[in-house]
Motif scaffolding. Structure first.
Motif, mmCIF file in Angstrom:
data_model
loop_
_atom_site.group_PDB
_atom_site.id
_atom_site.type_symbol
_atom_site.label_atom_id
_atom_site.label_comp_id
_atom_site.label_asym_id
_atom_site.label_seq_id
_atom_site.Cartn_x
_atom_site.Cartn_y
_atom_site.Cartn_z
ATOM 1 N N UNK A 1 -5.867 2.687 2.434
ATOM 2 C CA UNK A 1 -5.499 1.307 2.749
ATOM 3 C C UNK A 1 -5.024 0.567 1.505
ATOM 4 N N UNK A 2 -5.612 0.881 0.363
ATOM 5 C CA UNK A 2 -5.185 0.260 -0.892
ATOM 6 C C UNK A 2 -3.719 0.590 -1.181
ATOM 7 N N UNK A 3 -3.372 1.863 -1.130
ATOM 8 C CA UNK A 3 -2.004 2.257 -1.440
ATOM 9 C C UNK A 3 -1.016 1.717 -0.404
ATOM 10 N N UNK A 4 -1.404 1.736 0.855
ATOM 11 C CA UNK A 4 -0.499 1.225 1.884
ATOM 12 C C UNK A 4 -0.299 -0.283 1.747
ATOM 13 N N UNK A 5 -1.350 -0.987 1.389
ATOM 14 C CA UNK A 5 -1.233 -2.427 1.172
ATOM 15 C C UNK A 5 -0.361 -2.711 -0.040
ATOM 16 N N UNK A 6 -0.546 -1.943 -1.088
ATOM 17 C CA UNK A 6 0.186 -2.151 -2.333
ATOM 18 C C UNK A 6 1.692 -2.007 -2.127
ATOM 19 N N UNK A 7 2.085 -1.169 -1.191
ATOM 20 C CA UNK A 7 3.515 -0.973 -0.922
ATOM 21 C C UNK A 7 4.212 -2.273 -0.505
ATOM 22 N N UNK A 8 3.452 -3.203 0.085
ATOM 23 C CA UNK A 8 4.049 -4.452 0.559
ATOM 24 C C UNK A 8 3.995 -5.572 -0.479
ATOM 25 N N UNK A 9 3.454 -5.270 -1.657
ATOM 26 C CA UNK A 9 3.343 -6.276 -2.719
ATOM 27 C C UNK A 9 4.354 -5.957 -3.825
ATOM 28 N N UNK A 10 5.607 -6.240 -3.548
ATOM 29 C CA UNK A 10 6.655 -5.945 -4.537
ATOM 30 C C UNK A 10 6.501 -6.785 -5.797
ATOM 31 N N UNK A 11 5.809 -7.934 -5.687
ATOM 32 C CA UNK A 11 5.634 -8.780 -6.867
ATOM 33 C C UNK A 11 4.649 -8.178 -7.871
ATOM 34 N N UNK A 12 4.036 -7.030 -7.517
ATOM 35 C CA UNK A 12 3.096 -6.373 -8.426
ATOM 36 C C UNK A 12 3.683 -5.112 -9.067
ATOM 37 N N UNK A 13 4.965 -4.883 -8.841
ATOM 38 C CA UNK A 13 5.588 -3.665 -9.367
ATOM 39 C C UNK A 13 5.577 -3.596 -10.897
#
Length: 268
Positions: A87-99
């Motif tokens: 769930x962490x990795x899948x959620x992170x995919x939607x946070x482009x501002x954290x790239x």
């Protein structure tokens, strides 16, 4: 000299018993287990008695054996951690501002945090994060974020179990050294909603952390976003904290957590 594999024969027999019980269509009797595994009946009876006592096996009305409920607890723990990382990795995919940041997921284990997921950025941090790494919780943003999620009673119990005499030496001059400082830091985190590692783990490295909750509201992990101090001037510090909080809330939501009525999420 005997081989290491032969040093715990009872454990190896127990695993063979569990494998057999799982594979059988009907709960096997002790005699069945002894015959199929080619073990002495006395050995099997003693082994089964202990395994039933420990909850690894259960005895049926027909004196057969089936897998015990304690195994479900273990499976649940492994599944929970595996689901959390997914769930962490899948959620992170939607946070482009954290790239542009290194983003980590940690669990609190005693006095330490253990890193169970990590996405490193291309930016040189001066320190590397990797899955399986452990650091003292009181020096990390994710560790302090998780401590801040505890209620006062749980936090006092944690301090009792981990008194200052057991604390490691600070990793940098900025590391927390006293209960007074830690208590003040926890109060600040609760007030602003996120934790800050201001070069406590490594000189020149900053991290912003927030706690993750599961469907029951229990704190289960911490997320952190890290960047070099040289990049800090490009951002508003409070905004970095809000980004960490937003990620933690999004992971929590995927785990089934819902904010209590009347509470509002921090804006992204």
């Amino acid at each position: 000299m005997s081989k290491p594999a032969d040093s715990v024969p009872a454990l190896r027999r127990a695993v063979r018993v569990l494998d057999m019980v799982k594979a059988e269509s009907r709960p096997p009797l002790a005699a069945d287990i002894a015959r199929q595994l080619e073990l002495p009946r006395s050995t099997v009876h003693g082994l089964l008695a202990v395994m039933v006592e420990l909850g690894l096996l259960e005895k049926t009305a027909t004196q057969g054996h089936r897998l015990g409920t304690r195994l479900l607890d273990w499976v649940g723990g492994v599944t929970e951690k595996r689901d959390l990382v997914t769930e962490f990795y899948q959620t992170l995919d939607s946070f482009s501002d954290l790239n542009a940041f290194t983003v980590t997921l940690t669990l609190l284990e005693g006095m330490e945090v253990v890193y169970v997921a990590c996405r490193n950025s291309a930016t040189v941090l001066g320190a590397s994060f990797r899955v399986g790494m452990r650091l003292p919780a009181i020096f990390t943003a994710t560790g302090n974020a998780m401590l801040a999620e505890m209620d006062d009673t749980s936090f006092r119990e944690w301090l009792t179990l981990h008194p200052p005499s057991t604390w490691p030496e600070p990793l940098t001059p900025n590391g927390i050294r006293s209960v007074t400082t830690l208590v003040r830091e926890i109060a600040d985190i609760r007030q602003r909603g996120y934790a800050v590692d201001d070069e406590q783990v490594h000189d020149g490295l900053w991290c912003f952390g927030a706690g993750v909750k599961d469907y029951s509201g229990r704190m289960v992990a911490g997320v952190g976003i890290s960047l070099p101090q040289s990049e800090l001037s490009r951002y508003d510090v409070a905004e970095l904290g809000r980004r960490a909080t937003a990620l933690a809330q999004a992971v929590s939501a995927r785990l089934g957590y819902r904010l209590p009525t009347g509470d509002a999420e921090s804006p992204r």
